[in-house]
Write a protein that holds these residues in place. Structure first.
Motif, PDB file in Angstrom:
ATOM      1  N   GLY A  33      40.464  27.935  28.368  1.00  0.00           N
ATOM      2  CA  GLY A  33      39.157  28.554  28.213  1.00  0.00           C
ATOM      3  C   GLY A  33      38.582  29.236  29.429  1.00  0.00           C
ATOM      4  N   GLY A  34      39.340  29.385  30.486  1.00  0.00           N
ATOM      5  CA  GLY A  34      38.837  30.104  31.656  1.00  0.00           C
ATOM      6  C   GLY A  34      38.498  31.531  31.288  1.00  0.00           C
ATOM      7  N   LYS A  35      37.312  31.975  31.611  1.00  0.00           N
ATOM      8  CA  LYS A  35      36.875  33.328  31.251  1.00  0.00           C
ATOM      9  C   LYS A  35      36.979  34.306  32.415  1.00  0.00           C
ATOM     10  N   ILE A  36      36.780  33.788  33.629  1.00  0.00           N
ATOM     11  CA  ILE A  36      36.852  34.640  34.814  1.00  0.00           C
ATOM     12  C   ILE A  36      37.739  33.941  35.840  1.00  0.00           C
ATOM     13  N   LEU A  37      38.814  34.602  36.235  1.00  0.00           N
ATOM     14  CA  LEU A  37      39.670  34.102  37.303  1.00  0.00           C
ATOM     15  C   LEU A  37      39.395  34.947  38.536  1.00  0.00           C
ATOM     16  N   MET A  38      38.986  34.295  39.599  1.00  0.00           N
ATOM     17  CA  MET A  38      38.697  34.994  40.839  1.00  0.00           C
ATOM     18  C   MET A  38      39.766  34.639  41.859  1.00  0.00           C
ATOM     19  N   LEU A  39      40.577  35.617  42.245  1.00  0.00           N
ATOM     20  CA  LEU A  39      41.612  35.418  43.249  1.00  0.00           C
ATOM     21  C   LEU A  39      41.004  35.631  44.625  1.00  0.00           C
ATOM     22  N   ASP A  40      40.980  34.580  45.408  1.00  0.00           N
ATOM     23  CA  ASP A  40      40.412  34.611  46.752  1.00  0.00           C
ATOM     24  C   ASP A  40      41.541  34.905  47.737  1.00  0.00           C
ATOM     25  N   PHE A  41      41.469  36.034  48.399  1.00  0.00           N
ATOM     26  CA  PHE A  41      42.479  36.475  49.356  1.00  0.00           C
ATOM     27  C   PHE A  41      42.137  36.100  50.797  1.00  0.00           C
ATOM     28  N   GLU A  66      41.617  37.171  27.248  1.00  0.00           N
ATOM     29  CA  GLU A  66      40.237  37.643  27.307  1.00  0.00           C
ATOM     30  C   GLU A  66      39.608  37.389  28.665  1.00  0.00           C
ATOM     31  N   CYS A  67      40.416  37.015  29.639  1.00  0.00           N
ATOM     32  CA  CYS A  67      39.911  36.723  30.982  1.00  0.00           C
ATOM     33  C   CYS A  67      39.623  38.011  31.752  1.00  0.00           C
ATOM     34  N   ILE A  68      38.716  37.868  32.676  1.00  0.00           N
ATOM     35  CA  ILE A  68      38.423  38.920  33.642  1.00  0.00           C
ATOM     36  C   ILE A  68      39.044  38.472  34.954  1.00  0.00           C
ATOM     37  N   LEU A  69      39.746  39.361  35.625  1.00  0.00           N
ATOM     38  CA  LEU A  69      40.386  39.048  36.892  1.00  0.00           C
ATOM     39  C   LEU A  69      39.620  39.738  38.013  1.00  0.00           C
ATOM     40  N   LEU A  70      39.101  38.937  38.940  1.00  0.00           N
ATOM     41  CA  LEU A  70      38.354  39.445  40.088  1.00  0.00           C
ATOM     42  C   LEU A  70      39.102  39.131  41.369  1.00  0.00           C
ATOM     43  N   ILE A  71      38.813  39.906  42.395  1.00  0.00           N
ATOM     44  CA  ILE A  71      39.382  39.642  43.718  1.00  0.00           C
ATOM     45  C   ILE A  71      38.232  39.514  44.701  1.00  0.00           C
ATOM     46  N   SER A  72      38.355  38.524  45.582  1.00  0.00           N
ATOM     47  CA  SER A  72      37.346  38.358  46.632  1.00  0.00           C
ATOM     48  C   SER A  72      38.019  38.172  47.976  1.00  0.00           C
ATOM     49  N   ALA A  73      37.259  38.394  49.016  1.00  0.00           N
ATOM     50  CA  ALA A  73      37.670  38.162  50.402  1.00  0.00           C
ATOM     51  C   ALA A  73      38.957  38.895  50.772  1.00  0.00           C
ATOM     52  N   MET A  74      39.074  40.136  50.369  1.00  0.00           N
ATOM     53  CA  MET A  74      40.274  40.923  50.655  1.00  0.00           C
ATOM     54  C   MET A  74      40.197  41.487  52.072  1.00  0.00           C
ATOM     55  N   SER A  75      41.273  41.306  52.830  1.00  0.00           N
ATOM     56  CA  SER A  75      41.332  41.858  54.183  1.00  0.00           C
ATOM     57  C   SER A  75      41.470  43.377  54.117  1.00  0.00           C
ATOM     58  N   GLU A  76      41.207  44.017  55.213  1.00  0.00           N
ATOM     59  CA  GLU A  76      41.318  45.472  55.286  1.00  0.00           C
ATOM     60  C   GLU A  76      42.753  45.928  55.016  1.00  0.00           C
ATOM     61  N   GLN A  77      43.754  45.203  55.550  1.00  0.00           N
ATOM     62  CA  GLN A  77      45.156  45.564  55.340  1.00  0.00           C
ATOM     63  C   GLN A  77      45.540  45.470  53.862  1.00  0.00           C
ATOM     64  N   VAL A  78      45.093  44.412  53.177  1.00  0.00           N
ATOM     65  CA  VAL A  78      45.400  44.256  51.758  1.00  0.00           C
ATOM     66  C   VAL A  78      44.661  45.320  50.945  1.00  0.00           C
ATOM     67  N   ARG A  79      43.429  45.604  51.307  1.00  0.00           N
ATOM     68  CA  ARG A  79      42.667  46.638  50.611  1.00  0.00           C
ATOM     69  C   ARG A  79      43.377  47.989  50.700  1.00  0.00           C
ATOM     70  N   ILE A  80      43.874  48.330  51.888  1.00  0.00           N
ATOM     71  CA  ILE A  80      44.591  49.593  52.072  1.00  0.00           C
ATOM     72  C   ILE A  80      45.867  49.609  51.232  1.00  0.00           C
ATOM     73  N   LEU A  81      46.599  48.490  51.205  1.00  0.00           N
ATOM     74  CA  LEU A  81      47.802  48.393  50.384  1.00  0.00           C
ATOM     75  C   LEU A  81      47.473  48.604  48.911  1.00  0.00           C
ATOM     76  N   PHE A  82      46.383  48.007  48.444  1.00  0.00           N
ATOM     77  CA  PHE A  82      45.970  48.175  47.052  1.00  0.00           C
ATOM     78  C   PHE A  82      45.603  49.632  46.772  1.00  0.00           C
ATOM     79  N   GLU A  83      44.970  50.303  47.730  1.00  0.00           N
ATOM     80  CA  GLU A  83      44.634  51.711  47.548  1.00  0.00           C
ATOM     81  C   GLU A  83      45.896  52.569  47.485  1.00  0.00           C
ATOM     82  N   LEU A  84      46.855  52.307  48.385  1.00  0.00           N
ATOM     83  CA  LEU A  84      48.087  53.096  48.426  1.00  0.00           C
ATOM     84  C   LEU A  84      48.930  52.927  47.166  1.00  0.00           C
ATOM     85  N   THR A  85      48.902  51.745  46.589  1.00  0.00           N
ATOM     86  CA  THR A  85      49.709  51.468  45.395  1.00  0.00           C
ATOM     87  C   THR A  85      48.965  51.735  44.091  1.00  0.00           C
ATOM     88  N   GLY A  86      47.681  52.037  44.168  1.00  0.00           N
ATOM     89  CA  GLY A  86      46.889  52.277  42.968  1.00  0.00           C
ATOM     90  C   GLY A  86      46.366  51.002  42.315  1.00  0.00           C
TER      91      GLY A  86
END
Length: 118
Positions: A33-41, A66-86
């Motif tokens: 029944g988890g509705k929101i999973l927040m991945l803490d980086f 039906e879960c929503i996947l959120l990301i929190s506490a992302m470092s600048e390096q990981v954020r850039i990687l996510f941007e480069l990969t889409g």
């Protein structure tokens, strides 16, 4: 079960040897029944290719639920990687102000992996 489940990622759980167990726990959280999973980086400053593929596998696992996947506490390096990969288009990243409000929520520890949830 709580609606919001915060999962603190680490390099250890994203390794191939640990990831199968980690995937099973995420599936259990979804089924219970988890509705929101927040991945803490917060413990991850960079991602190796295999770890990035593990994060993509989490997305695929959650996508059909039906879960929503959120990301929190992302470092600048990981954020850039996510941007480069889409990947930034797939994830919802929380601004720091919203993270503050979610920190007061109770979360359920992952069965067999107590150090992953906070």
């Amino acid at each position: 079960m709580n609606v919001i489940v915060k999962i603190v990622l680490s390099h250890e759980v994203l390794e191939v040897s640990q990831f199968a167990q980690f995937q099973k726990e995420i599936q259990r959280l979804i089924e219970s029944g988890g509705k929101i999973l927040m991945l803490d980086f917060s413990k991850i400053n960079f991602l190796k290719n295999s770890e990035l593929m593990a994060v993509v596998a989490i997305v695929k696992l959650v996508r059909d639920s039906e879960c929503i996947l959120l990301i929190s506490a992302m470092s600048e390096q990981v954020r850039i990687l996510f941007e480069l990969t889409g990947l930034q288009q797939i994830f919802q990243c929380l601004p720091f102000a919203e993270e503050f409000y979610l920190k007061s929520e109770l979360t359920e520890p992952l069965e067999g992996l107590p150090s992953l949830a906070s």
